[in-house]
Design a protein around this motif. Structure first.
Motif, mmCIF file in Angstrom:
data_model
loop_
_atom_site.group_PDB
_atom_site.id
_atom_site.type_symbol
_atom_site.label_atom_id
_atom_site.label_comp_id
_atom_site.label_asym_id
_atom_site.label_seq_id
_atom_site.Cartn_x
_atom_site.Cartn_y
_atom_site.Cartn_z
ATOM 1 N N SER A 73 0.817 -1.207 0.000
ATOM 2 C CA SER A 73 0.000 0.000 0.000
ATOM 3 C C SER A 73 0.850 1.257 0.000
ATOM 4 O O SER A 73 0.363 2.337 -0.264
ATOM 5 C CB SER A 73 -0.939 0.018 1.212
ATOM 6 N N VAL A 74 2.142 1.101 0.295
ATOM 7 C CA VAL A 74 3.015 2.263 0.398
ATOM 8 C C VAL A 74 4.443 1.854 0.024
ATOM 9 O O VAL A 74 4.822 0.693 0.169
ATOM 10 C CB VAL A 74 2.929 2.852 1.837
ATOM 11 N N TYR A 75 5.195 2.807 -0.478
ATOM 12 C CA TYR A 75 6.589 2.587 -0.842
ATOM 13 C C TYR A 75 7.454 3.619 -0.126
ATOM 14 O O TYR A 75 7.001 4.737 0.137
ATOM 15 C CB TYR A 75 6.807 2.764 -2.350
ATOM 16 N N THR A 76 8.694 3.242 0.145
ATOM 17 C CA THR A 76 9.659 4.233 0.593
ATOM 18 C C THR A 76 10.650 4.463 -0.529
ATOM 19 O O THR A 76 10.908 3.571 -1.353
ATOM 20 C CB THR A 76 10.409 3.781 1.858
ATOM 21 N N LEU A 77 11.178 5.674 -0.561
ATOM 22 C CA LEU A 77 12.165 6.055 -1.555
ATOM 23 C C LEU A 77 13.187 6.926 -0.850
ATOM 24 O O LEU A 77 12.815 7.830 -0.093
ATOM 25 C CB LEU A 77 11.505 6.836 -2.695
ATOM 26 N N GLY A 78 14.451 6.633 -1.060
ATOM 27 C CA GLY A 78 15.511 7.461 -0.493
ATOM 28 C C GLY A 78 16.421 7.941 -1.596
ATOM 29 O O GLY A 78 16.767 7.179 -2.498
ATOM 30 N N ILE A 79 16.798 9.193 -1.530
ATOM 31 C CA ILE A 79 17.777 9.761 -2.457
ATOM 32 C C ILE A 79 19.010 10.076 -1.616
ATOM 33 O O ILE A 79 18.928 10.845 -0.656
ATOM 34 C CB ILE A 79 17.240 11.017 -3.160
ATOM 35 N N TRP A 80 20.102 9.454 -1.961
ATOM 36 C CA TRP A 80 21.335 9.526 -1.191
ATOM 37 C C TRP A 80 22.425 10.174 -2.037
ATOM 38 O O TRP A 80 22.679 9.722 -3.158
ATOM 39 C CB TRP A 80 21.816 8.136 -0.816
ATOM 40 N N LEU A 81 23.079 11.179 -1.528
ATOM 41 C CA LEU A 81 24.244 11.755 -2.180
ATOM 42 C C LEU A 81 25.441 11.425 -1.291
ATOM 43 O O LEU A 81 25.534 11.882 -0.147
ATOM 44 C CB LEU A 81 24.092 13.265 -2.357
ATOM 45 N N VAL A 82 26.326 10.597 -1.830
ATOM 46 C CA VAL A 82 27.456 10.055 -1.084
ATOM 47 C C VAL A 82 28.702 10.889 -1.381
ATOM 48 O O VAL A 82 28.894 11.336 -2.516
ATOM 49 C CB VAL A 82 27.681 8.576 -1.488
ATOM 50 N N LYS A 83 29.512 11.094 -0.360
ATOM 51 C CA LYS A 83 30.775 11.814 -0.576
ATOM 52 C C LYS A 83 31.603 11.036 -1.594
ATOM 53 O O LYS A 83 31.764 9.811 -1.467
ATOM 54 C CB LYS A 83 31.533 11.966 0.739
ATOM 55 N N PRO A 84 32.127 11.726 -2.617
ATOM 56 C CA PRO A 84 32.922 11.031 -3.632
ATOM 57 C C PRO A 84 34.049 10.208 -3.002
ATOM 58 O O PRO A 84 34.695 10.626 -2.043
ATOM 59 C CB PRO A 84 33.476 12.178 -4.480
ATOM 60 N N GLY A 85 34.233 9.013 -3.553
ATOM 61 C CA GLY A 85 35.244 8.093 -3.054
ATOM 62 C C GLY A 85 34.736 7.126 -2.003
ATOM 63 O O GLY A 85 35.446 6.200 -1.616
ATOM 64 N N HIS A 86 33.501 7.321 -1.546
ATOM 65 C CA HIS A 86 32.929 6.458 -0.506
ATOM 66 C C HIS A 86 31.763 5.606 -1.020
ATOM 67 O O HIS A 86 31.011 5.052 -0.226
ATOM 68 C CB HIS A 86 32.457 7.309 0.685
ATOM 69 N N GLU A 87 31.634 5.516 -2.324
ATOM 70 C CA GLU A 87 30.492 4.806 -2.902
ATOM 71 C C GLU A 87 30.455 3.336 -2.492
ATOM 72 O O GLU A 87 29.391 2.819 -2.141
ATOM 73 C CB GLU A 87 30.500 4.945 -4.438
ATOM 74 N N ASP A 88 31.587 2.649 -2.545
ATOM 75 C CA ASP A 88 31.613 1.227 -2.171
ATOM 76 C C ASP A 88 31.278 1.035 -0.693
ATOM 77 O O ASP A 88 30.573 0.092 -0.325
ATOM 78 C CB ASP A 88 32.965 0.599 -2.495
ATOM 79 N N ASP A 89 31.792 1.941 0.153
ATOM 80 C CA ASP A 89 31.475 1.877 1.582
ATOM 81 C C ASP A 89 29.976 2.055 1.806
ATOM 82 O O ASP A 89 29.375 1.380 2.644
ATOM 83 C CB ASP A 89 32.222 2.967 2.354
ATOM 84 N N PHE A 90 29.382 2.974 1.049
ATOM 85 C CA PHE A 90 27.953 3.220 1.186
ATOM 86 C C PHE A 90 27.142 1.990 0.776
ATOM 87 O O PHE A 90 26.209 1.599 1.483
ATOM 88 C CB PHE A 90 27.517 4.436 0.350
ATOM 89 N N VAL A 91 27.485 1.392 -0.354
ATOM 90 C CA VAL A 91 26.748 0.212 -0.824
ATOM 91 C C VAL A 91 26.811 -0.898 0.224
ATOM 92 O O VAL A 91 25.794 -1.523 0.535
ATOM 93 C CB VAL A 91 27.269 -0.271 -2.194
ATOM 94 N N LYS A 92 27.985 -1.118 0.803
ATOM 95 C CA LYS A 92 28.108 -2.151 1.838
ATOM 96 C C LYS A 92 27.234 -1.811 3.048
ATOM 97 O O LYS A 92 26.495 -2.666 3.553
ATOM 98 C CB LYS A 92 29.561 -2.310 2.268
ATOM 99 N N ALA A 93 27.286 -0.569 3.510
ATOM 100 C CA ALA A 93 26.488 -0.165 4.679
ATOM 101 C C ALA A 93 24.999 -0.246 4.375
ATOM 102 O O ALA A 93 24.208 -0.666 5.233
ATOM 103 C CB ALA A 93 26.875 1.251 5.109
#
Length: 100
Positions: A4-24
């Motif tokens: 009945s509902v969806y969540t959506l997040g827009i994340w802007l990650v500090k450059p160079g930390h993309e892999d760390d973000f995906v893991k977290a």
């Protein structure tokens, strides 16, 4: 699961930390899935802005979303990425139309 509902997040990650973000994010999603079985989460990466990510997933109810956002899975998951993100924009969405 009846959605009945969806969540959506827009994340802007500090450059160079993309892999760390995906893991977290995956760690947070795994923990969420254990606490709220039957759901599904999706993380997408913007091809034009490689440090921007979009996450989305369906939920059974608004109450479930509110419970999740107050849960340790969400609050601790968000805390784990706080130092590597520049911006996070959460949204709660209702389905307006479907095709197929």
């Amino acid at each position: 699961m009846d959605v009945s509902v969806y969540t959506l997040g827009i994340w802007l990650v500090k450059p160079g930390h993309e892999d760390d973000f995906v893991k977290a994010w995956k760690d947070m999603a795994d923990r969420t899935h254990k606490d709220y079985p039957g759901g599904r989460g999706l993380l997408m990466r913007d091809r034009d802005v490689p440090n921007r990510f979009i996450s989305t997933g369906p939920w059974a109810s608004l109450e479930q979303v509110e419970q999740w956002r107050a849960s340790a899975a969400f609050t601790e998951g968000l805390a784990s990425v706080r130092d590597i993100i520049e911006h996070f924009e959460p949204h709660t969405l209702d389905e307006a139309a479907t095709i197929g």
